[in-house]
Design a protein around this motif. Structure first.
Motif, PDB file in Angstrom:
ATOM      1  N   ILE A  12       0.868  -1.191   0.000  1.00 29.06           N
ATOM      2  CA  ILE A  12       0.000   0.000   0.000  1.00 29.06           C
ATOM      3  C   ILE A  12       0.900   1.235   0.000  1.00 29.06           C
ATOM      4  CG2 ILE A  12      -1.745   1.283   1.321  1.00 29.06           C
ATOM      5  CD1 ILE A  12      -2.164  -1.773   2.527  1.00 29.06           C
ATOM      6  N   THR A  13       0.742   2.101  -0.989  1.00 27.03           N
ATOM      7  CA  THR A  13       1.583   3.309  -1.038  1.00 27.03           C
ATOM      8  C   THR A  13       0.890   4.469  -0.312  1.00 27.03           C
ATOM      9  OG1 THR A  13       0.680   4.170  -3.125  1.00 27.03           O
ATOM     10  CG2 THR A  13       2.500   2.589  -3.289  1.00 27.03           C
ATOM     11  N   ILE A  19      -5.746   8.237   4.524  1.00 22.63           N
ATOM     12  CA  ILE A  19      -6.486   7.091   3.987  1.00 22.63           C
ATOM     13  C   ILE A  19      -5.583   5.853   3.893  1.00 22.63           C
ATOM     14  CG2 ILE A  19      -7.710   6.239   1.937  1.00 22.63           C
ATOM     15  CD1 ILE A  19      -8.471   9.203   1.351  1.00 22.63           C
ATOM     16  N   GLY A  20      -4.339   6.053   3.427  1.00 24.40           N
ATOM     17  CA  GLY A  20      -3.425   4.917   3.242  1.00 24.40           C
ATOM     18  C   GLY A  20      -3.113   4.210   4.550  1.00 24.40           C
ATOM     19  N   GLU A 211     -12.227   4.790   6.960  1.00 28.79           N
ATOM     20  CA  GLU A 211     -12.718   3.390   7.012  1.00 28.79           C
ATOM     21  C   GLU A 211     -13.596   3.079   5.804  1.00 28.79           C
ATOM     22  OE1 GLU A 211     -12.793   5.510   9.487  1.00 28.79           O
ATOM     23  OE2 GLU A 211     -12.060   4.536  11.307  1.00 28.79           O
ATOM     24  N   ASP A 212     -14.440   4.052   5.406  1.00 28.72           N
ATOM     25  CA  ASP A 212     -15.309   3.828   4.239  1.00 28.72           C
ATOM     26  C   ASP A 212     -14.463   3.470   3.020  1.00 28.72           C
ATOM     27  OD1 ASP A 212     -17.767   4.502   5.513  1.00 28.72           O
ATOM     28  OD2 ASP A 212     -17.356   6.644   5.235  1.00 28.72           O
ATOM     29  N   ILE A 213     -13.356   4.194   2.853  1.00 29.00           N
ATOM     30  CA  ILE A 213     -12.506   3.975   1.668  1.00 29.00           C
ATOM     31  C   ILE A 213     -11.760   2.646   1.819  1.00 29.00           C
ATOM     32  CG2 ILE A 213     -10.751   5.010   0.165  1.00 29.00           C
ATOM     33  CD1 ILE A 213     -13.408   6.716   0.732  1.00 29.00           C
ATOM     34  N   ALA A 214     -11.251   2.395   3.034  1.00 23.25           N
ATOM     35  CA  ALA A 214     -10.508   1.150   3.268  1.00 23.25           C
ATOM     36  C   ALA A 214     -11.398  -0.074   3.045  1.00 23.25           C
ATOM     37  CB  ALA A 214      -9.929   1.155   4.685  1.00 23.25           C
ATOM     38  N   ASN A 215     -12.668   0.018   3.446  1.00 27.76           N
ATOM     39  CA  ASN A 215     -13.601  -1.110   3.239  1.00 27.76           C
ATOM     40  C   ASN A 215     -13.750  -1.429   1.748  1.00 27.76           C
ATOM     41  OD1 ASN A 215     -14.234  -1.558   5.917  1.00 27.76           O
ATOM     42  ND2 ASN A 215     -15.951  -0.109   5.914  1.00 27.76           N
TER      43      ASN A 215
END
Ligand SMILES: NC(=O)c1ccc[n+]([C@@H]2O[C@H](COP(=O)([O-])OP(=O)(O)OC[C@H]3O[C@@H](n4cnc5c(N)ncnc54)[C@H](O)[C@@H]3O)[C@@H](O)[C@H]2O)c1
Length: 241
Positions: A12-13, A19-20, A211-215
């Motif tokens: 993961i960059t 977000i990362g 969290e929304d983006i990570a999901n």
């Protein structure tokens, strides 16, 4: 309980913050072997491996990615999250900033896909998730140059998905709306009024969380999405910008 990314080797960059960082934590929770990368030094959560390199430095990037492949014997997932933004109205756009955005947000992403896809194909495939933006899908005043870089991500995602499918590599993108990160809070917390106006145009009535983006990234990275490639998944609360 079954975890989404059990034993998957994930790179993961841009994972030092924002977000990362959340993507790295969530992937680790889902059972992944996580390599969090950033150009700034940082202390990752326990159990997460750290790699410090600038994604625009092709030599350093190759060294880092190959070191993961040598250590783990495979690479299953790449999340191209690192990115920069310079917001300017058209009349104020500065070429150096635009070139830097294209170097980091587009060219380095292409080169990482080139590098990682070769290694993924040695083990029958993998999943690549790129981070675009709602600004590329809906447009946003003051973000003409930035949104062009994120529009390029949409186009390259679709073409890479077609080209890499025969090697078993899926390529998708997540297009976040405005995400409430630490950086966002520094930038906007004092300007509550402006944010209230943006929220009015989000049907679900709130900003995105990391969290929304990570999901969304975890789903696309996982085998649950094994028949999904070339898609742009908007995670923006049904926004109209
Ligand atoms: N925050 C939002 O509202 C939002 C909305 C849509 C899309 N995005 C996109 O999501 C991604 C993450 O955004 P964020 O808000 O967490 O940003 P951020 O600035 O908080 O974090 C980005 C990270 O990337 C790293 N980075 C930048 N350039 C790099 C390089 N050349 N090499 C290695 N690392 C580098 C930074 O050091 C930083 O840790 C970006 O691609 C951004 O464009 C963000």
């Amino acid at each position: 309980m079954e975890r989404l990314l059990e034993n998957k080797v994930c790179i993961i960059t841009g994972a030092a913050q924002g977000i990362g960082c959340k993507i790295a934590q969530q992937f680790a929770q889902e059972g992944a072997i996580v390599y969090a990368c950033d150009r700034q030094d940082f202390t990752p959560q326990e159990g997460i491996n750290k790699l410090v390199f600038d994604i625009t430095d092709a030599v350093a990037a190759k060294q880092a990615i190959v070191s993961v492949f040598k250590a783990e014997g495979r690479i299953d997932v790449l999340v191209n999250n690192a990115g920069v933004v310079f917001n300017r109205k058209i009349g104020m756009i500065i070429r150096e900033e635009t070139e830097l955005m294209f170097r980091i947000n587009v060219i380095a992403v292409l080169e990482l896909i080139q590098l990682v896809s070769r290694l993924m194909s040695r083990n029958g495939g993998g999943s690549i998730v790129n981070i675009s933006s709602v600004t590329a899908q809906l447009g946003s005043p003051g973000q003409v140059a930035y949104s062009a870089t994120k529009g390029a991500i949409i186009s390259l995602t679709k073409s890479a998905a077609k080209e890499l499918a025969p090697q078993g590599i899926r390529v998708n993108a997540v297009a976040p709306g405005i995400v409430k990160t630490e950086r966002f809070e520094e930038l906007y917390e004092s300007d509550g009024q402006k944010i209230d106006k943006r929220i009015e145009r989000i049907a679900l009535g709130r900003l995105a969380t990391p969290e929304d983006i990570a999901n969304a990234c975890a789903f696309l990275a996982s085998d649950k999405a094994s028949y999904i490639s070339g898609e742009i998944l908007g995670v923006n609360g049904c926004a109209s910008i």
